[in-house]
Design a protein around this motif. Structure first.
Motif, PDB file in Angstrom:
ATOM      1  N   LYS A 133      33.587  23.453  52.810  1.00  0.00           N
ATOM      2  CA  LYS A 133      34.124  23.980  51.554  1.00  0.00           C
ATOM      3  C   LYS A 133      35.594  23.604  51.381  1.00  0.00           C
ATOM      4  CE  LYS A 133      30.690  27.528  51.053  1.00  0.00           C
ATOM      5  NZ  LYS A 133      30.343  28.940  51.021  1.00  0.00           N
TER       6      LYS A 133
ATOM      7  N   ALA B 127      47.200  29.533  35.445  1.00  0.00           N
ATOM      8  CA  ALA B 127      45.982  29.381  34.633  1.00  0.00           C
ATOM      9  C   ALA B 127      44.913  30.404  35.007  1.00  0.00           C
ATOM     10  CB  ALA B 127      45.434  27.975  34.806  1.00  0.00           C
ATOM     11  N   GLN B 128      45.207  31.258  35.965  1.00  0.00           N
ATOM     12  CA  GLN B 128      44.302  32.310  36.444  1.00  0.00           C
ATOM     13  C   GLN B 128      43.020  31.762  37.070  1.00  0.00           C
ATOM     14  OE1 GLN B 128      43.716  35.364  33.497  1.00  0.00           O
ATOM     15  NE2 GLN B 128      45.815  35.246  32.820  1.00  0.00           N
ATOM     16  N   THR B 129      43.026  30.482  37.424  1.00  0.00           N
ATOM     17  CA  THR B 129      41.820  29.910  38.012  1.00  0.00           C
ATOM     18  C   THR B 129      41.645  30.304  39.473  1.00  0.00           C
ATOM     19  OG1 THR B 129      43.089  27.894  38.370  1.00  0.00           O
ATOM     20  CG2 THR B 129      41.624  27.913  36.474  1.00  0.00           C
TER      21      THR B 129
ATOM     22  N   ARG C 233      29.093  29.884  35.270  1.00  0.00           N
ATOM     23  CA  ARG C 233      29.647  29.801  36.631  1.00  0.00           C
ATOM     24  C   ARG C 233      29.266  31.051  37.443  1.00  0.00           C
ATOM     25  NH1 ARG C 233      35.399  30.764  35.937  1.00  0.00           N
ATOM     26  NH2 ARG C 233      34.728  32.934  36.009  1.00  0.00           N
TER      27      ARG C 233
ATOM     28  N   ASN D 144      32.575  38.033  52.784  1.00  0.00           N
ATOM     29  CA  ASN D 144      32.084  36.729  52.316  1.00  0.00           C
ATOM     30  C   ASN D 144      30.630  36.819  51.841  1.00  0.00           C
ATOM     31  OD1 ASN D 144      33.669  34.487  51.969  1.00  0.00           O
ATOM     32  ND2 ASN D 144      32.771  33.377  53.687  1.00  0.00           N
TER      33      ASN D 144
ATOM     34  N   LEU E 209      38.849  32.796  44.494  1.00  0.00           N
ATOM     35  CA  LEU E 209      38.914  33.869  45.491  1.00  0.00           C
ATOM     36  C   LEU E 209      37.629  34.696  45.507  1.00  0.00           C
ATOM     37  CD1 LEU E 209      42.589  35.124  44.915  1.00  0.00           C
ATOM     38  CD2 LEU E 209      41.778  33.547  46.658  1.00  0.00           C
ATOM     39  N   ALA E 210      36.904  34.680  44.370  1.00  0.00           N
ATOM     40  CA  ALA E 210      35.650  35.437  44.300  1.00  0.00           C
ATOM     41  C   ALA E 210      34.491  34.675  44.942  1.00  0.00           C
ATOM     42  CB  ALA E 210      35.320  35.756  42.843  1.00  0.00           C
TER      43      ALA E 210
ATOM     44  N   ARG F 102      37.393  44.215  41.561  1.00  0.00           N
ATOM     45  CA  ARG F 102      37.823  43.257  42.597  1.00  0.00           C
ATOM     46  C   ARG F 102      37.447  43.734  43.997  1.00  0.00           C
ATOM     47  NH1 ARG F 102      43.608  40.999  40.177  1.00  0.00           N
ATOM     48  NH2 ARG F 102      42.630  39.644  38.648  1.00  0.00           N
TER      49      ARG F 102
ATOM     50  N   ILE G 115      37.137  40.700  46.773  1.00  0.00           N
ATOM     51  CA  ILE G 115      38.430  39.995  46.694  1.00  0.00           C
ATOM     52  C   ILE G 115      39.527  40.871  47.293  1.00  0.00           C
ATOM     53  CG2 ILE G 115      40.111  38.928  45.164  1.00  0.00           C
ATOM     54  CD1 ILE G 115      37.926  38.473  43.142  1.00  0.00           C
ATOM     55  N   LEU G 116      39.460  42.153  47.023  1.00  0.00           N
ATOM     56  CA  LEU G 116      40.444  43.107  47.548  1.00  0.00           C
ATOM     57  C   LEU G 116      39.735  44.042  48.527  1.00  0.00           C
ATOM     58  CD1 LEU G 116      42.490  44.536  44.534  1.00  0.00           C
ATOM     59  CD2 LEU G 116      43.416  43.330  46.495  1.00  0.00           C
TER      60      LEU G 116
ATOM     61  N   ALA H  10      39.246  31.103  32.752  1.00  0.00           N
ATOM     62  CA  ALA H  10      39.809  30.565  34.008  1.00  0.00           C
ATOM     63  C   ALA H  10      39.048  29.352  34.518  1.00  0.00           C
ATOM     64  CB  ALA H  10      39.849  31.676  35.064  1.00  0.00           C
ATOM     65  N   LEU H  11      38.981  28.299  33.710  1.00  0.00           N
ATOM     66  CA  LEU H  11      38.229  27.096  34.077  1.00  0.00           C
ATOM     67  C   LEU H  11      39.179  25.986  34.513  1.00  0.00           C
ATOM     68  CD1 LEU H  11      36.010  26.989  30.862  1.00  0.00           C
ATOM     69  CD2 LEU H  11      35.458  28.132  32.999  1.00  0.00           C
TER      70      LEU H  11
ATOM     71  N   PRO I 230      38.385  33.080  40.137  1.00  0.00           N
ATOM     72  CA  PRO I 230      37.028  32.623  40.480  1.00  0.00           C
ATOM     73  C   PRO I 230      36.951  31.989  41.866  1.00  0.00           C
ATOM     74  CG  PRO I 230      37.638  31.862  38.283  1.00  0.00           C
ATOM     75  CD  PRO I 230      38.865  32.467  38.884  1.00  0.00           C
TER      76      PRO I 230
ATOM     77  N   SER J 196      39.655  36.219  30.963  1.00  0.00           N
ATOM     78  CA  SER J 196      40.061  34.829  30.773  1.00  0.00           C
ATOM     79  C   SER J 196      39.005  33.937  31.428  1.00  0.00           C
ATOM     80  CB  SER J 196      41.422  34.619  31.444  1.00  0.00           C
ATOM     81  OG  SER J 196      41.606  33.271  31.727  1.00  0.00           O
TER      82      SER J 196
ATOM     83  N   PRO K 128      32.400  32.610  47.979  1.00  0.00           N
ATOM     84  CA  PRO K 128      32.269  32.859  49.424  1.00  0.00           C
ATOM     85  C   PRO K 128      32.900  31.743  50.253  1.00  0.00           C
ATOM     86  CG  PRO K 128      30.182  32.138  48.521  1.00  0.00           C
ATOM     87  CD  PRO K 128      31.125  32.224  47.365  1.00  0.00           C
TER      88      PRO K 128
ATOM     89  N   ARG L 250      30.673  38.460  48.508  1.00  0.00           N
ATOM     90  CA  ARG L 250      31.080  37.497  47.453  1.00  0.00           C
ATOM     91  C   ARG L 250      29.912  36.615  47.046  1.00  0.00           C
ATOM     92  NH1 ARG L 250      35.545  36.027  51.257  1.00  0.00           N
ATOM     93  NH2 ARG L 250      36.814  37.889  51.120  1.00  0.00           N
ATOM     94  N   ALA L 251      29.092  36.251  48.026  1.00  0.00           N
ATOM     95  CA  ALA L 251      27.946  35.376  47.735  1.00  0.00           C
ATOM     96  C   ALA L 251      26.908  36.070  46.872  1.00  0.00           C
ATOM     97  CB  ALA L 251      27.316  34.913  49.044  1.00  0.00           C
TER      98      ALA L 251
ATOM     99  N   PHE M 108      31.073  24.772  41.706  1.00  0.00           N
ATOM    100  CA  PHE M 108      30.879  26.175  42.102  1.00  0.00           C
ATOM    101  C   PHE M 108      29.506  26.395  42.745  1.00  0.00           C
ATOM    102  CE2 PHE M 108      34.766  27.108  39.865  1.00  0.00           C
ATOM    103  CZ  PHE M 108      35.304  28.098  40.680  1.00  0.00           C
TER     104      PHE M 108
ATOM    105  N   ARG N 160      43.629  36.382  50.756  1.00  0.00           N
ATOM    106  CA  ARG N 160      43.175  36.913  49.463  1.00  0.00           C
ATOM    107  C   ARG N 160      43.976  38.118  48.993  1.00  0.00           C
ATOM    108  NH1 ARG N 160      38.503  34.456  50.769  1.00  0.00           N
ATOM    109  NH2 ARG N 160      37.207  33.748  49.046  1.00  0.00           N
ATOM    110  N   GLU N 161      44.214  39.023  49.934  1.00  0.00           N
ATOM    111  CA  GLU N 161      44.916  40.262  49.594  1.00  0.00           C
ATOM    112  C   GLU N 161      46.256  39.967  48.931  1.00  0.00           C
ATOM    113  OE1 GLU N 161      44.320  43.874  50.601  1.00  0.00           O
ATOM    114  OE2 GLU N 161      42.470  42.888  50.057  1.00  0.00           O
TER     115      GLU N 161
ATOM    116  N   LEU O 216      31.270  37.051  39.027  1.00  0.00           N
ATOM    117  CA  LEU O 216      32.404  37.729  38.380  1.00  0.00           C
ATOM    118  C   LEU O 216      32.820  36.977  37.117  1.00  0.00           C
ATOM    119  CD1 LEU O 216      34.757  39.895  38.568  1.00  0.00           C
ATOM    120  CD2 LEU O 216      36.019  38.168  39.857  1.00  0.00           C
TER     121      LEU O 216
ATOM    122  N   TYR P 272      28.941  28.081  46.364  1.00  0.00           N
ATOM    123  CA  TYR P 272      28.032  29.206  46.605  1.00  0.00           C
ATOM    124  C   TYR P 272      26.774  28.781  47.377  1.00  0.00           C
ATOM    125  CZ  TYR P 272      30.677  32.474  43.704  1.00  0.00           C
ATOM    126  OH  TYR P 272      31.648  33.314  43.202  1.00  0.00           O
TER     127      TYR P 272
END
Lengths: 232, 307
Positions: free
Chosen positions: A3, A79-81, B143, B70, A86-87, B45, B50-51, B84-85, A84, B82, A89, B73-74, B98, A225-226, B78, B102
């Motif tokens: 990855k 850009a806030q990308t 996505r 992890n 960080l979300a 989150r 994520i958090l 966010a692309l 996704p 935005s 795996p 997340r899988a 993506f 991530r945190e 989410l 995944y």
């Protein structure tokens, strides 16, 4: 690791989908050839000068890493990308490794191309035997290794800066100071080589290595991530 | 299924979420409602892995975010406000990227299926930068669904969409519920929540202040009644007053009078009210139970929680 490679590949394609980045890369390859051509008339160029030109050919492409690193991290925050990403795996370490690789690989590749281009151009102008004597395989490998360490330093420190600032522009501005530091380091190495002060060369290389280690550890801590999410 | 168990999240001295607990079952849409800064995004989150929670735990598809973030997340998709692309990529490259992140074994067929669902087949090889806002949001949803997650987290997903796109988006979410996904919709769009959610969790200042089925929340509190009458206001007011009915309002509308009252014992109160109105010579056109909008219920609950 798969990855991290996937992430690095996407980032590299993204970096070089910008024509400006390609032009900048070509300038760095053309620069050492231009230096040789400019000094064509001085057929009696000293060996030390050839070595300094070779050093410039190897290390100047490292400057492309600044823009790449600032764009890679701060722009993604802007850009806030990052959310996704960080979300997904993917482990924190793979994110940091992938992003560093995306900074390191193109700049190191460029450094190699630039060094080879300089070697070919200088051999043609100053004579292959003489250039082979000044730039033996060990020297060329050493110069390339030095450029990789320098790119790592730049990439890791710009990553640290990017983690702290909100925009790509700010990251680039602050990264300019990194560039200034790099120029000072280059001058020191150049001066040391010219004066054959091996101790100074070793000292500068050691400083770069220590800086690499410190910056990589800081980047690893800041880009978990945190921390990354808390700063979005 | 999502299970949030007594989760607290602090950022330094600021508590974004405090002892929150709620459940989202498979095949259910739960709206997490609250004002800006209430803790909705923090909750989503944490569930998304994520958090990390400061205290408590979130379980997604029987996996704890504390044990294996992890793996959590899988299992989550989410979507945020935005899109966010990576806008220099084509839609195909973006979704393939993506899908590989995944670990989707055969991304091609899945991507074809998704773009058809989203109506994006004709733009599959176009750069995302050329997409309209609505198309970008659809790409973001694609996505989030590329790995067929059992849990979908939607954080203000319809922000900035036009009404037509919002309608399409709503239908899509409802169709995803039919596929037995657990869907958490974080929003302050009460109309949207009222239309599609099965249950509502209201959060304010990091605390959950009410949870229940959407219809239950709307009908919570004292039931309220509206009588439509043909009569003058003064005798109606006097009659209801004499019958001991607490009148909330009396107003003329379209040549008729509308009287509103509420009661904890509707059978007793309404009988007395109707008898008094008939004795006063009023003609009763209708008597209805008033259903509060979710917005009214939400505002009342937030107000109550702050008192």
């Amino acid at each position: 690791m798969r990855k991290a490679l996937l992430l690095a590949r996407r980032e590299i394609v993204e970096q070089y989908s910008d024509r400006g980045a390609i032009v900048r890369a070509l300038i760095f390859v053309a620069l050492p050839i231009a230096l040789v051509q400019i000094n064509r008339g001085t057929g009696r160029a000293q060996d030390g000068i050839i070595l300094i030109f070779a050093l410039q050919a190897a290390l100047l492409p490292a400057a492309t890493a600044i823009n790449a690193a600032a764009g890679s991290f701060a722009a993604e925050k802007e850009a806030q990308t990052l959310v996704p990403l960080l979300a997904a795996p993917i482990r924190d370490i793979d994110i940091v490794a992938g992003k560093l690789l995306a900074v390191l690989a193109p700049a190191a590749g460029l450094s190699l191309v630039s060094l080879v281009a300089f070697d070919a151009a200088s051999s043609a102008v100053y004579g292959a035997d003489r250039v082979a004597r000044v730039l033996g395989p060990a020297t060329l490998y050493g110069l390339f290794a030095l450029s990789v360490f320098l790119i790592l330093t730049i990439g890791a420190w710009v990553m640290v800066v990017s983690a702290r600032v909100g925009s790509q522009r700010t990251a680039q501005q602050i990264a300019g100071f990194v560039l200034a530091g790099m120029i000072v380091a280059l001058s020191a190495i150049g001066g040391a080589i010219q004066n054959l002060a091996a101790v100074v060369v070793v000292g500068v290389v050691a400083a770069i290595l220590i800086s690499d280690l410190v910056a990589l550890e800081l980047a690893r801590r800041l880009w978990n991530r945190e921390e990354a999410v808390a700063r979005l | 299924m999502i299970e949030v168990r007594d989760v607290t999240r602090r950022f330094g001295s600021f508590t974004a979420l405090s002892h929150a607990s709620f459940v989202v079952r498979s095949g259910e849409i739960v709206a997490l409602l609250g004002p800006n800064g209430a803790g909705k995004t923090t909750a989503s989150r944490i569930i998304a892995g994520i958090l990390a929670p400061t205290e408590g735990d979130a379980i997604v598809d029987r996996i704890s975010v504390r044990d294996d973030a992890n793996a959590v997340r899988a299992r989550c998709g989410l979507v945020t406000d935005s899109p966010a692309l990576y806008e220099r990529m084509s839609l195909r490259s973006y979704l393939t990227y993506f899908a590989r992140m995944y670990d989707v074994p055969q991304p091609g067929p899945r991507i074809a299926q998704l773009v058809e669902l989203m109506g994006l087949t004709s733009v599959l090889d176009r750069k995302l930068a050329s997409f309209s806002r609505g198309m970008k949001q659809k790409a973001a949803i694609a996505r989030a669904l590329v790995h067929e997650p059992p849990v979908l987290l939607l954080d203000e997903p319809a922000t900035a969409l036009d009404p037509e796109m919002t309608q399409t988006f709503r239908e899509l979410i409802v169709s995803l519920r039919a596929q037995h996904r657990a869907i958490l919709l974080c929003t302050h769009d009460l109309d949207e929540a009222q239309r599609i959610s099965d249950r509502v969790v209201i959060v304010d200042r990091g605390r959950i202040v009410r949870e229940g089925a959407t219809d239950e929340l709307r009908s919570a509190g004292r039931p309220s009644f509206r009588a439509e009458l043909v009569a003058d206001e003064a005798p109606v007011r006097a009659a209801l007053g004499t019958a001991g009915v607490t009148v909330e309002s009396i107003a003329a509308s379209n040549g008729r009078l509308e009287a509103r009252w509420s009661s904890d014992d509707p059978a007793e109160t309404n009988t007395r009210a109707l008898r008094a109105l008939l004795d006063a010579g009023a003609r009763v056109v209708s008597l209805n139970l008033e259903t509060r909008s979710l917005e009214d219920a939400y505002l009342a609950i937030i107000k109550e929680s702050r008192q």
